[in-house]
Design a protein around this motif. Structure first.
Motif, short mmCIF file in Angstrom:
data_model
loop_
_atom_site.label_atom_id
_atom_site.label_comp_id
_atom_site.label_asym_id
_atom_site.label_seq_id
_atom_site.Cartn_x
_atom_site.Cartn_y
_atom_site.Cartn_z
N ALA A 142 0.82 -1.21 0.00
CA ALA A 142 0.00 0.00 0.00
C ALA A 142 0.85 1.26 0.00
CB ALA A 142 -0.94 -0.01 1.20
N ALA A 143 1.97 1.25 0.73
CA ALA A 143 2.81 2.45 0.82
C ALA A 143 3.37 2.82 -0.56
CB ALA A 143 3.96 2.21 1.80
N GLU A 144 3.68 1.83 -1.37
CA GLU A 144 4.20 2.12 -2.71
C GLU A 144 3.14 2.74 -3.60
OE1 GLU A 144 6.97 -0.07 -6.11
OE2 GLU A 144 6.14 -1.23 -4.45
N LEU A 145 1.90 2.33 -3.43
CA LEU A 145 0.81 2.91 -4.20
C LEU A 145 0.55 4.36 -3.78
CD1 LEU A 145 -1.68 -0.09 -4.22
CD2 LEU A 145 -0.15 0.62 -6.06
N ARG A 146 0.61 4.62 -2.46
CA ARG A 146 0.38 5.99 -1.99
C ARG A 146 1.52 6.92 -2.38
NH1 ARG A 146 -1.97 3.14 2.43
NH2 ARG A 146 0.01 3.10 3.56
N ASP A 147 2.68 6.37 -2.73
CA ASP A 147 3.80 7.20 -3.20
C ASP A 147 3.71 7.52 -4.69
OD1 ASP A 147 4.93 7.38 -0.72
OD2 ASP A 147 6.31 5.70 -1.00
N ALA A 148 2.72 6.98 -5.38
CA ALA A 148 2.57 7.28 -6.80
C ALA A 148 2.34 8.77 -6.99
CB ALA A 148 1.40 6.48 -7.39
N PRO A 149 2.90 9.37 -8.04
CA PRO A 149 2.77 10.82 -8.22
C PRO A 149 1.40 11.23 -8.72
CG PRO A 149 3.91 9.85 -10.10
CD PRO A 149 3.70 8.73 -9.10
N VAL A 150 1.05 12.48 -8.45
CA VAL A 150 -0.13 13.08 -9.08
C VAL A 150 0.27 13.47 -10.49
CG1 VAL A 150 -1.81 14.95 -9.01
CG2 VAL A 150 -1.00 13.92 -6.87
#
Length: 239
Positions: A156-164
């Motif tokens: 999940a942490a890697e997904l939340r680090d995805a850029p806008v």
């Protein structure tokens, strides 16, 4: 003259305090309960915080919708797949499972390397909601059950680090596949089988409105409107 002096002395009498004040409350004069007021404020604050974590709430006087951040996952391709049928090919498709939702791509017939470029949008889960992504690469079969080629998990942490980012851009993920025994899946070309994803956080509607209509004039009044939009959209209906 004596009556006037008595009335004047009564108008200057001090406010009751201590025991006199308590006796006054007993006679019907309202008394402020400070502790009860603090408890009410604390309870109302907790309700507001609870509402801020949800997508919306409906009431008699209207509706408040909280804007949740969206996550777009684009299945780009699968590569280096093993043979799954007698003809030495397979019919791959990809399944994404996230936040209790499950989606799948179209099936690519008789391919060991397939390109999809199919995007799917999910509500991005918060840090207290878990939110690991499970990716499964499947082989379509004419029988009652499709075969699993391999699977993997994105934290999940890697997904939340995805850029806008805008559509077609984002964080590229190359994910190696494991079979049902936990072994690395090796393709016909002797290379590790992989799934390629593109992850991005979708700009909020309030962010798009701010960038398009309020970028030129960012005075105090405009910044106040922008902050209110980032919290939520208020739609007041009839009473």
């Amino acid at each position: 003259r004596h009556a006037a002096q008595d009335q004047k002395s009564r108008s200057k009498s001090p406010e009751p305090t201590g025991r006199d004040a308590d006796e006054g409350s007993a006679r019907g004069v309202p008394k402020l309960n400070v502790e009860a007021t603090r408890a009410d404020v604390a309870r109302d604050t907790a309700k507001v915080l609870e509402l801020s974590r949800s997508e919306g709430v409906s009431g008699r006087r209207g509706r408040i919708e909280m804007e949740r951040e969206q996550l777009e996952l684009c299945v780009v391709a699968v590569k280096h797949l093993p043979k799954m049928d007698m003809l030495g090919t397979c019919d791959p498709y990809v399944v994404l499972a996230y936040g209790g939702n499950e989606v799948k791509t179209t099936v690519k017939k008789k391919m060991l390397d397939a390109t999809f470029n199919e995007p799917f949008e999910f509500t991005l889960l918060g840090s207290d909601e878990g939110g690991d992504l499970e990716v499964r690469c499947m082989d379509w079969d004419m029988g009652p059950k499709n075969d699993t080629i391999g699977k993997c998990v994105v934290k999940a942490a890697e997904l939340r680090d995805a850029p806008v980012a805008a559509s077609g851009q984002g964080k590229r993920l190359e994910l190696g596949l494991l079979d049902t025994r936990g072994a690395v899946v090796i393709g016909v070309d002797k290379k590790e089988a992989i799934v390629e994803l593109m992850a991005r956080r979708v700009p909020k509607a309030s962010e798009l409105r701010t960038s398009s209509s309020e970028r030129i004039t960012m005075g105090p009044e405009t910044m106040g409107r922008s902050r209110r939009r980032s919290i939520g959209v208020v739609d007041l209906g009839p009473e």
